[in-house]
Design a protein around this motif. Structure first.
Motif, PDB file in Angstrom:
ATOM      1  N   SER A 258      -7.163   6.079  15.192  1.00 20.83           N
ATOM      2  CA  SER A 258      -6.670   5.475  16.430  1.00 20.83           C
ATOM      3  C   SER A 258      -5.538   4.504  16.137  1.00 20.83           C
ATOM      4  O   SER A 258      -4.857   4.037  17.045  1.00 20.83           O
ATOM      5  N   GLY A 259      -5.340   4.175  14.849  1.00 22.63           N
ATOM      6  CA  GLY A 259      -4.261   3.282  14.437  1.00 22.63           C
ATOM      7  C   GLY A 259      -2.971   4.038  14.190  1.00 22.63           C
ATOM      8  O   GLY A 259      -2.783   5.159  14.681  1.00 22.63           O
ATOM      9  N   ASP A 260      -2.084   3.451  13.373  1.00 22.66           N
ATOM     10  CA  ASP A 260      -0.775   4.075  13.174  1.00 22.66           C
ATOM     11  C   ASP A 260      -0.795   5.192  12.139  1.00 22.66           C
ATOM     12  O   ASP A 260       0.204   5.876  11.924  1.00 22.66           O
ATOM     13  N   GLY A 261      -1.931   5.390  11.465  1.00 21.14           N
ATOM     14  CA  GLY A 261      -2.036   6.500  10.519  1.00 21.14           C
ATOM     15  C   GLY A 261      -1.253   6.284   9.234  1.00 21.14           C
ATOM     16  O   GLY A 261      -0.890   7.239   8.554  1.00 21.14           O
ATOM     17  N   LYS A 262      -1.034   5.017   8.878  1.00 22.10           N
ATOM     18  CA  LYS A 262      -0.309   4.694   7.647  1.00 22.10           C
ATOM     19  C   LYS A 262      -1.170   3.777   6.784  1.00 22.10           C
ATOM     20  O   LYS A 262      -0.950   2.569   6.717  1.00 22.10           O
ATOM     21  N   PRO A 263      -2.181   4.346   6.138  1.00 26.97           N
ATOM     22  CA  PRO A 263      -3.149   3.510   5.413  1.00 26.97           C
ATOM     23  C   PRO A 263      -2.533   2.819   4.205  1.00 26.97           C
ATOM     24  O   PRO A 263      -1.574   3.315   3.609  1.00 26.97           O
ATOM     25  N   LYS A 264      -3.133   1.686   3.849  1.00 25.08           N
ATOM     26  CA  LYS A 264      -2.644   0.864   2.742  1.00 25.08           C
ATOM     27  C   LYS A 264      -3.779   0.577   1.755  1.00 25.08           C
ATOM     28  O   LYS A 264      -4.953   0.625   2.099  1.00 25.08           O
ATOM     29  N   ILE A 265      -3.365   0.243   0.521  1.00 27.74           N
ATOM     30  CA  ILE A 265      -4.322  -0.231  -0.484  1.00 27.74           C
ATOM     31  C   ILE A 265      -4.513  -1.729  -0.283  1.00 27.74           C
ATOM     32  O   ILE A 265      -3.539  -2.476  -0.188  1.00 27.74           O
ATOM     33  N   HIS A 266      -5.753  -2.193  -0.196  1.00 24.82           N
ATOM     34  CA  HIS A 266      -6.024  -3.622  -0.086  1.00 24.82           C
ATOM     35  C   HIS A 266      -6.171  -4.276  -1.450  1.00 24.82           C
ATOM     36  O   HIS A 266      -5.676  -5.380  -1.677  1.00 24.82           O
ATOM     37  N   ASP A 267      -6.882  -3.600  -2.344  1.00 25.42           N
ATOM     38  CA  ASP A 267      -7.163  -4.184  -3.654  1.00 25.42           C
ATOM     39  C   ASP A 267      -7.258  -3.053  -4.680  1.00 25.42           C
ATOM     40  O   ASP A 267      -8.166  -2.223  -4.611  1.00 25.42           O
ATOM     41  N   GLU A 268      -6.325  -3.017  -5.619  1.00 24.06           N
ATOM     42  CA  GLU A 268      -6.315  -1.949  -6.625  1.00 24.06           C
ATOM     43  C   GLU A 268      -7.585  -1.953  -7.481  1.00 24.06           C
ATOM     44  O   GLU A 268      -7.958  -0.920  -8.042  1.00 24.06           O
ATOM     45  N   LYS A 269      -8.250  -3.104  -7.556  1.00 26.97           N
ATOM     46  CA  LYS A 269      -9.482  -3.181  -8.345  1.00 26.97           C
ATOM     47  C   LYS A 269     -10.617  -2.385  -7.718  1.00 26.97           C
ATOM     48  O   LYS A 269     -11.625  -2.109  -8.379  1.00 26.97           O
ATOM     49  N   GLU A 270     -10.476  -2.015  -6.436  1.00 29.08           N
ATOM     50  CA  GLU A 270     -11.514  -1.207  -5.784  1.00 29.08           C
ATOM     51  C   GLU A 270     -11.480   0.251  -6.235  1.00 29.08           C
ATOM     52  O   GLU A 270     -12.450   0.982  -6.046  1.00 29.08           O
ATOM     53  N   THR A 271     -10.364   0.675  -6.822  1.00 28.87           N
ATOM     54  CA  THR A 271     -10.238   2.076  -7.243  1.00 28.87           C
ATOM     55  C   THR A 271     -11.277   2.403  -8.301  1.00 28.87           C
ATOM     56  O   THR A 271     -11.388   1.705  -9.317  1.00 28.87           O
ATOM     57  N   SER A 272     -12.050   3.448  -8.058  1.00 27.47           N
ATOM     58  CA  SER A 272     -13.076   3.840  -9.034  1.00 27.47           C
ATOM     59  C   SER A 272     -13.146   5.354  -9.214  1.00 27.47           C
ATOM     60  O   SER A 272     -14.007   5.857  -9.932  1.00 27.47           O
ATOM     61  N   VAL A 273     -12.233   6.101  -8.566  1.00 32.17           N
ATOM     62  CA  VAL A 273     -12.182   7.557  -8.722  1.00 32.17           C
ATOM     63  C   VAL A 273     -10.852   7.923  -9.379  1.00 32.17           C
ATOM     64  O   VAL A 273      -9.785   7.458  -8.950  1.00 32.17           O
ATOM     65  N   TYR A 274     -10.939   8.742 -10.415  1.00 27.77           N
ATOM     66  CA  TYR A 274      -9.758   9.129 -11.186  1.00 27.77           C
ATOM     67  C   TYR A 274      -9.844  10.611 -11.543  1.00 27.77           C
ATOM     68  O   TYR A 274     -10.895  11.227 -11.461  1.00 27.77           O
ATOM     69  N   LYS A 275      -8.714  11.146 -11.996  1.00 28.53           N
ATOM     70  CA  LYS A 275      -8.685  12.519 -12.502  1.00 28.53           C
ATOM     71  C   LYS A 275      -7.711  12.585 -13.666  1.00 28.53           C
ATOM     72  O   LYS A 275      -6.640  11.982 -13.616  1.00 28.53           O
TER      73      LYS A 275
END
Length: 397
Positions: A258-275
């Motif tokens: 319902s928003g503008d559809g342009k998501p952002k990263i809030h905190d890079e430390k939250e990243t826990s999925v990688y490939k």
């Protein structure tokens, strides 16, 4: 119940993984029929992977209740995938090798304006609350053949009551967009036509397609193939128009907001999925980095993984930093829309077959009551069409 999960993939990487994955990333290589849907044995493996995924989704969906820890829910999804996968294909293949199977995409549970990729480690104590919208996303594979799924659940006080308001609008739009898109994923149609159908549904419901979302082809050991449907173009994001082909497999991924559809990263430390970025190589300097990278290449040579799956999370975080700096890993960051924005995520695995499309995974239904509706007459007619042609009865002799 608390499900603390250490994923143990029962195989070491071989040149097979690199060759199969690189064939898609690095060239216009056409798979021989041995590894495509033209081979009934391959279809069976996709369907078994789908059965595993559907059971894992059902388990996490049922466990998504107020008070549940997000990390426990993610662990439950991965644990269910591993438990279910252990029931199938336990005989060695024709070459005497164990058939690889298990998690293809770690369980993510993203809440409210979190769009995707929230798969926290056990030290993150976030719990679900009544009224929240929860997006569940996960995947499994059998012999490298991948099935993925995602759905959205709203934690209503009365789960028999329909979802209403803004959240209902985005969920209803996403479901209808998925029904239109899956019918556009037919041989001869273009990727642009698929994206246009999704965009038109979003427009009729007054919601936005989330930028950066792609519907990918999937191949053996490749979760994100080169042929894509880019759902929303922008000056920074473009994709070549391509034609849908017979015997292709797609991860149909619908994310609306319902928003503008342009998501952002809030905190890079939250990243826990990688490939693992299989096309990159670098001689790491730190011992901790080399140890982590060795673990990754041994256990997760081609599939995305979560930090929860590492043998020792704190040490792994230290080592992963150097791996990322030198582009040895692709990151899946946790993305956010603005607070208060409603987000819906639905994903299905689609087999493009001769007699129609086979949707082997799909989202779990929850009652939705939206005051908005699809207005486009062509798309209304399209979604009423069956996915598969009815088999003609043979005349009696």
């Amino acid at each position: 119940a608390v499900h603390r999960r250490l994923i143990e993939t029962p195989f070491a990487p071989t040149e097979k993984h690199r060759e199969l994955a690189m064939s898609d990333y690095g060239s216009d290589h056409e798979d021989d029929t041995e590894h495509t849907l033209a081979n009934p044995a391959v279809v069976d493996k996709y369907k078994v992977a789908a059965e595993i995924v559907n059971k894992a989704l059902a388990a996490v969906f049922a466990a998504c209740v107020p008070g549940a820890k997000v990390c426990d829910l993610c662990g439950l999804g991965d644990k269910t995938v591993e438990t279910e996968a252990a029931k199938f294909y336990n005989k060695k293949d024709k070459d005497g090798n164990k058939i690889e199977k298990g998690v293809a995409f770690p369980t993510c549970v993203s809440v409210n304006n979190q769009v995707c990729h929230n798969s926290p480690t056990d030290d993150v104590q976030t719990v679900l609350e009544e009224g929240q919208a929860v997006k569940i996303d996960l995947g499994a594979h059998v012999d490298g053949y991948i099935a993925v799924v995602a759905t959205t659940k709203v934690l209503n006080a009365d789960m028999n009551a329909p979802v209403v308001g803004q959240q209902a609008d985005v969920m209803q739009a996403a479901v209808i967009a998925g029904e239109a898109a899956i019918r556009k994923l037919r041989p001869g149609n273009t990727t642009t036509a698929v994206a246009a159908a999704i965009a038109k549904v979003a427009e009729d419901f007054g919601v936005n397609v989330v930028e950066g979302v792609l519907t990918h082809t999937m191949k053996r050991f490749v979760i994100d193939g080169n042929k894509v449907v880019l759902h929303k173009t922008s000056p920074e994001l473009k994709a070549d128009e391509e034609t849908i082909g017979l015997n292709e497999v797609y991860a149909l991924d619908i994310v609306l907001s319902s928003g503008d559809g342009k998501p952002k990263i809030h905190d890079e430390k939250e990243t826990s999925v990688y490939k693992r970025a299989i096309e990159k190589n670098y001689k790491l300097k730190m011992q901790a980095s080399r140890a982590v990278f060795s673990q990754i290449t041994t256990k997760f040579p081609t599939m995305p993984f979560t930090m929860r799956a590492m043998a020792e999370v704190r040490g792994a975080r230290l080592g992963i930093t150097e791996c990322i700096t030198h582009e040895l890993l692709h990151e899946y960051p946790v993305l956010y829309e603005k607070p208060g924005d409603a987000v819906a995520h639905f994903k299905a695995t689609v087999l493009v077959m001769q007699n129609g499309n086979d949707r082997v995974t799909t989202w779990t239904a929850q009652p939705i009551k939206s005051d908005l509706e699809l207005n486009d007459e062509d798309l209304k007619a399209l979604i009423l069409e069956p996915l598969k042609a009815k088999k003609k009865k043979k005349p009696k002799a």
